[in-house]
Design a protein around this motif. Structure first.
Motif, short mmCIF file in Angstrom:
data_model
loop_
_atom_site.label_atom_id
_atom_site.label_comp_id
_atom_site.label_asym_id
_atom_site.label_seq_id
_atom_site.Cartn_x
_atom_site.Cartn_y
_atom_site.Cartn_z
N LEU A 101 0.83 -1.21 0.00
CA LEU A 101 0.00 0.00 0.00
C LEU A 101 0.86 1.25 0.00
CD1 LEU A 101 -2.91 1.10 0.17
CD2 LEU A 101 -2.68 1.07 2.66
N GLY A 102 1.95 1.24 0.78
CA GLY A 102 2.84 2.40 0.82
C GLY A 102 3.50 2.66 -0.52
N VAL A 103 3.94 1.60 -1.19
CA VAL A 103 4.57 1.75 -2.51
C VAL A 103 3.57 2.27 -3.54
CG1 VAL A 103 5.62 0.48 -4.41
CG2 VAL A 103 6.34 0.01 -2.06
N LEU A 104 2.36 1.70 -3.55
CA LEU A 104 1.33 2.17 -4.49
C LEU A 104 0.98 3.63 -4.24
CD1 LEU A 104 -1.12 -0.89 -4.61
CD2 LEU A 104 0.51 -0.16 -6.36
N CYS A 105 0.89 4.01 -2.96
CA CYS A 105 0.57 5.40 -2.63
C CYS A 105 1.67 6.34 -3.10
CB CYS A 105 0.36 5.53 -1.11
SG CYS A 105 -0.06 7.19 -0.56
N GLY B 148 1.67 6.46 -6.98
CA GLY B 148 0.47 7.14 -7.45
C GLY B 148 0.56 8.65 -7.25
N MET B 149 1.09 9.08 -6.11
CA MET B 149 1.24 10.51 -5.86
C MET B 149 2.27 11.13 -6.79
SD MET B 149 0.99 10.69 -1.69
CE MET B 149 1.15 12.49 -1.70
N MET B 150 3.33 10.36 -7.10
CA MET B 150 4.33 10.87 -8.06
C MET B 150 3.72 11.07 -9.43
SD MET B 150 7.79 8.70 -7.11
CE MET B 150 8.71 9.02 -5.60
N LEU B 151 2.91 10.12 -9.87
CA LEU B 151 2.27 10.22 -11.18
C LEU B 151 1.30 11.40 -11.24
CD1 LEU B 151 1.53 6.46 -11.97
CD2 LEU B 151 3.27 7.92 -13.02
N GLY C 281 1.62 14.09 -9.47
CA GLY C 281 2.34 15.33 -9.17
C GLY C 281 1.98 15.94 -7.84
N LEU C 282 1.55 15.13 -6.88
CA LEU C 282 1.18 15.64 -5.55
C LEU C 282 2.43 15.80 -4.69
CD1 LEU C 282 -1.98 13.43 -4.89
CD2 LEU C 282 -1.91 15.81 -5.64
N PRO C 283 2.42 16.76 -3.75
CA PRO C 283 3.60 16.98 -2.92
C PRO C 283 3.77 15.90 -1.85
CG PRO C 283 1.83 18.47 -2.28
CD PRO C 283 1.36 17.75 -3.51
N TYR C 284 5.00 15.79 -1.34
CA TYR C 284 5.38 14.87 -0.26
C TYR C 284 5.04 13.40 -0.57
CZ TYR C 284 5.10 19.37 2.21
OH TYR C 284 5.23 20.69 2.58
N PRO C 285 5.31 12.90 -1.76
CA PRO C 285 4.91 11.51 -2.05
C PRO C 285 5.64 10.48 -1.19
CG PRO C 285 6.32 12.36 -3.79
CD PRO C 285 6.02 13.51 -2.90
N THR C 286 6.95 10.65 -1.00
CA THR C 286 7.72 9.68 -0.22
C THR C 286 7.31 9.69 1.24
OG1 THR C 286 9.58 10.03 -1.74
CG2 THR C 286 10.04 8.86 0.32
N MET C 287 7.18 10.89 1.79
CA MET C 287 6.82 11.01 3.20
C MET C 287 5.44 10.44 3.47
SD MET C 287 4.87 12.87 5.56
CE MET C 287 4.51 14.47 4.90
N ILE C 288 4.46 10.81 2.67
CA ILE C 288 3.09 10.35 2.89
C ILE C 288 2.98 8.85 2.59
CG2 ILE C 288 0.69 10.58 2.11
CD1 ILE C 288 1.22 13.54 1.69
N GLY C 289 3.71 8.35 1.59
CA GLY C 289 3.71 6.92 1.31
C GLY C 289 4.25 6.12 2.49
N ALA C 290 5.34 6.61 3.10
CA ALA C 290 5.89 5.94 4.28
C ALA C 290 4.91 6.00 5.45
CB ALA C 290 7.22 6.58 4.67
N LEU C 291 4.24 7.15 5.62
CA LEU C 291 3.28 7.30 6.71
C LEU C 291 2.08 6.38 6.52
CD1 LEU C 291 2.36 8.87 9.24
CD2 LEU C 291 1.27 10.51 7.70
N GLU D 151 -4.99 20.40 -4.21
CA GLU D 151 -4.21 19.16 -4.26
C GLU D 151 -4.56 18.24 -3.09
OE1 GLU D 151 -0.17 20.55 -4.49
OE2 GLU D 151 -0.14 20.31 -6.68
N ALA D 152 -4.93 18.83 -1.97
CA ALA D 152 -5.37 18.02 -0.83
C ALA D 152 -6.67 17.28 -1.18
CB ALA D 152 -5.56 18.89 0.41
N LEU D 153 -7.56 17.96 -1.89
CA LEU D 153 -8.81 17.32 -2.33
C LEU D 153 -8.52 16.20 -3.32
CD1 LEU D 153 -11.89 17.25 -2.38
CD2 LEU D 153 -11.83 18.98 -4.20
N PHE D 154 -7.58 16.43 -4.27
CA PHE D 154 -7.20 15.39 -5.22
C PHE D 154 -6.59 14.18 -4.48
CE2 PHE D 154 -6.59 18.61 -8.88
CZ PHE D 154 -7.95 18.52 -9.16
N PHE D 155 -5.80 14.48 -3.46
CA PHE D 155 -5.19 13.39 -2.68
C PHE D 155 -6.25 12.56 -1.99
CE2 PHE D 155 -3.84 12.00 1.58
CZ PHE D 155 -2.89 11.05 1.21
N LEU D 156 -7.25 13.21 -1.41
CA LEU D 156 -8.32 12.46 -0.73
C LEU D 156 -9.07 11.56 -1.71
CD1 LEU D 156 -9.76 15.16 1.72
CD2 LEU D 156 -8.42 13.14 2.29
#
Length: 371
Positions: free
Chosen positions: A242-246, A249-252, A254-264, A294-299
């Motif tokens: 799930l962390g890797v997919l997140c 997906g965030m990188m694709l 263009g959302l900010p903090y993809p690595t940090m949020i994926g790890a979280l 972007e927060a709405l897109f992330f949700l």
């Protein structure tokens, strides 16, 4: 006659013990609470040992398994134990390094921008005639920066005697450090002597228990161990996927903090059902400091990802591994969380899986408990 007399004696002793427990319940409960409190480091050490043993056993199965040299056999246990602890420490450190600095900077940014945001809200509310001019004047006259600073000072300084709070905090931290050290030392001893301890347990059970009871207890222990082992491995695998997919997906997107949020998200996903929502909430909060859109897109993205995870990944990785239907997973998490909080949510699923397997085997007539 003699057997009846012995039976009556046992019944009388049982009634007497029950009377003592009821009459002196407060004293007994206090004594048990003291014993449990003293044994907490040992219990935590046992849980650490069980978790580390899964990883250590994996390393042992790949550590010069074909070598017959004495050096390989002598170093297998300590080297694999060290590798297991270092792996867990590295994962935790990676999550902390990725998450904590960004989270702190995000909170600081929101606190810095909050006064201006409040003034903007008051201005827009006045333009749209949501509030009256008098009330708007009162809100505009408030020094929000000072008020927020006062609130932060109250929360950080605490309420009451500062010296007492400091002493209690230092005492609590010191006690926690000592308990953690004792737990880790006990875990190391358990892992180093696990084969010897298992042999001693078998010898004690064979000596004091009947063969039928010995088989039943050993069967229940093996089912519990198998369910917990499969659950931990499956849950960690599912969290990593799930962390890797997140992250990707965030990188694709263009959302900010993809690595940090994926790890979280991966770390919080270790908590079944509710964990991913906790990670999503914190991730949305972090992205909100950059852009509300972007927060709405992330949700939206995380909701789609959680549906994918809940319907495809989790049943395949975790559900099939422990053999527990989804409805019972949800029930176990709900009941366990209500009884013991987060710890109950973690333990509820494997315990429910073990109970489910025991009942299923008994209904199908293949359980040793029938004998």
């Amino acid at each position: 006659m003699k057997s009846n007399f012995k039976k009556y004696i046992n019944i009388g002793l049982g009634i007497f013990v029950l009377y003592l427990c009821i009459h002196y319940w407060d004293v007994a409960a206090e004594f048990l609470a003291t014993v449990f409190g003293a044994a907490v480091p040992l219990l935590i050490g046992g849980m650490i040992a069980y978790f580390v043993n899964i990883l250590m056993s994996f390393y042992e199965r790949h550590y010069f398994v074909k070598s017959k040299k004495l050096l390989a056999e002598k170093t297998r246990r300590p080297v694999c134990m060290l590798l297991a602890f270092l792996t867990i420490i590295a994962i935790i450190a990676l999550v902390v390094v990725l998450v904590v600095p960004q989270l702190v900077s995000g909170i600081q940014l929101i606190l810095a921008e909050l006064p201006g945001a409040l003034e903007f809200i008051v201005k827009k509310a006045l333009e749209w005639n949501i509030i009256s001019d008098n009330f708007a004047g009162i809100l505009s006259s408030v020094d929000w920066q000072s008020r927020i600073g006062e609130l932060i000072e109250i929360f950080t300084s605490g309420v009451g005697n500062i010296m007492n709070v400091a002493v209690k905090a230092v005492s609590s931290v010191f006690s926690g450090i000592i308990s953690s050290i004792l737990a880790i030392i006990f875990a190391v001893y358990l892992l180093a002597a696990k084969d010897k301890l298992k042999d001693q347990r078998d010898r004690v059970m064979n000596h004091y228990l009947k063969e039928s009871w010995n088989k039943k207890i050993s069967y229940v222990i093996s089912v519990l161990d198998d369910c917990f082992h499969r659950y931990i491995v499956g849950q960690c695998t599912e969290a990593g996927v799930l962390g890797v997919l997140c992250t990707f997906g965030m990188m694709l997107l263009g959302l900010p903090y993809p690595t940090m949020i994926g790890a979280l998200v991966a770390f919080t996903a270790l908590i079944p059902v509710a964990g991913s929502y906790i990670g999503a909430a914190v991730g949305a909060f972090m992205i909100l400091t950059v852009s509300p859109i972007e927060a709405l897109f992330f949700l939206i993205f995380i909701v789609v990802l959680q549906q994918l995870e809940g319907n495809l990944i989790y049943p395949k990785v975790v559900g099939s591994s422990i053999g527990l239907p989804g409805i019972w997973v949800l029930a176990a998490v709900t009941v366990g969380g209500g009884i013991m909080g987060v710890l109950g949510m973690l333990l509820g699923v494997p315990v429910a899986a073990a109970i489910y397997k025991l009942i299923r085997d008994d209904v199908n007539g293949v359980s040793p408990l029938r004998n």
